[in-house]
Design a protein around this motif. Sequence first.
Motif, short mmCIF file in Angstrom:
data_model
loop_
_atom_site.label_atom_id
_atom_site.label_comp_id
_atom_site.label_asym_id
_atom_site.label_seq_id
_atom_site.Cartn_x
_atom_site.Cartn_y
_atom_site.Cartn_z
N UNK A 187 0.81 -1.22 0.00
CA UNK A 187 0.00 0.00 0.00
C UNK A 187 0.84 1.27 0.00
N UNK A 188 2.12 1.13 -0.31
CA UNK A 188 2.97 2.31 -0.36
C UNK A 188 4.39 1.97 0.03
N UNK A 190 8.00 3.20 2.46
CA UNK A 190 8.68 3.99 3.48
C UNK A 190 9.98 4.49 2.88
N UNK A 191 10.24 5.77 3.01
CA UNK A 191 11.49 6.33 2.51
C UNK A 191 12.17 7.13 3.61
N UNK A 192 13.43 7.47 3.37
CA UNK A 192 14.17 8.29 4.32
C UNK A 192 13.65 9.71 4.39
N UNK A 193 12.70 10.05 3.53
CA UNK A 193 12.10 11.39 3.57
C UNK A 193 10.60 11.33 3.82
N UNK A 194 10.13 10.20 4.33
CA UNK A 194 8.72 10.09 4.68
C UNK A 194 8.03 8.95 3.97
N UNK A 195 6.82 8.63 4.43
CA UNK A 195 6.03 7.55 3.83
C UNK A 195 5.13 8.09 2.72
N UNK A 196 4.87 7.24 1.75
CA UNK A 196 3.94 7.59 0.68
C UNK A 196 2.98 6.43 0.50
N UNK A 197 1.70 6.67 0.71
CA UNK A 197 0.69 5.67 0.43
C UNK A 197 0.39 5.65 -1.06
N UNK A 198 0.11 4.46 -1.59
CA UNK A 198 -0.15 4.34 -3.02
C UNK A 198 -0.95 3.08 -3.30
N UNK A 199 -1.77 3.15 -4.34
CA UNK A 199 -2.50 1.96 -4.78
C UNK A 199 -1.57 0.96 -5.45
#
Length: 388
Positions: A187-188, A190-199
């Motif tokens: 569902x997305x 995790x990155x060193x600059x924040x999480x991003x939710x995605x389909x």
Amino acid sequence: MLRTGVTVDVVVIGAGAVGAAVAFFASREGLRVAVVDRGPIAGGTSSAGEGNILVSDKEPGPELDLALLAQRVWREDLAEHAALWEFEAKGGLVVGATPPAVAALAGLTRRQRAHGVEVTDVTAGELPAHEPYLALELAGGAHYPQDAQVQPMLVVAHLLRLSRSSGATVTTGAEVTGFLRHGDTVTGVRTTRGDIGAAMVVNAAGPWAGAVSELAGAPVPVLPRRGVVLVTQPLPPLVRHKVYAAEYVGDVASSDAALQTSPVVESTPAGTVLIGSSRERVGFDRTIPPEVPATLARKAVALFPRLASALALRTYFGFRPYCPDHLPVIGPDPRAPGLWHACGHEGAGIGLSVATGKLLAQGMTGRDTELDLTPFAPDRFATAPPVP
């Protein structure tokens, strides 16, 4: 800093040619796209190749089908943008040094011609009309008018710029450290600059795609394969086509981890001559033995004797995303719903990028894809033997 919890339709991991093409076609379809890369745009494989768009080096089969689709995308879908990335329809010339090599090449051209490739067999006496400065003792060859070249970093930069104009975002310096999940579904990221939710999440991480797939728990055996390119000083017109020796086709298809070199010579609009090609699986070792560029230079001079007096300005190298069956990994991963792959193109990634991007955009919007993606399925390795 990315805002935690940002939700888009598609996260693309990798801001190289393949990731940029996925972003371009997906955003053009109206999908909300976020591209993330731990480094700069075109900072990996896409900055370390010649920018080839080839049909000449492919046997009939799924990869050639993909290459022929790519030809249509470059020349039709993207025709209005061709000048942005210095698209050159220069054609290719494959040459054989001996009658047996030319006979083997003629067998390949027969198979390719039956598969829709434009190719003309060339006798030894006809070679000078194609390339006046070729060595005289060559035994023959084949001319491929569909082969072309682009400037790969311009491809990446402009496809991402055009994607932004359709609403996409591009974030560099954002390393993917894990995946967001709901049960088995991705569902997305995790990155060193924040999480991003995605389909949907697309793994377009080039030679690092294997490591990214491991993070997702859906491994694909993509490994780095190092290649070196030698660059000459700007020269008067010397090489008209992409010219390479017939054994290059076999080297491309080889699974040997040891060093292989076969001569590949082509010019650029700036007048420099690019000389390849080498292939070896040494992990991410960045130490280039001096015999590699020396061998490339010697083999290039054997094709074009006038290169003997040319100065070599520099060498550069990169890591191509190698797959053990020599087919890219394209499509949804049933082991991790929501995860898609666009990787493993090895040295053909620039040319095949736009076909890959178009196919993924079709699939992600629920449409039938122009090619059957089954040969490129991410889970095809589940029961395969380990990578040699």
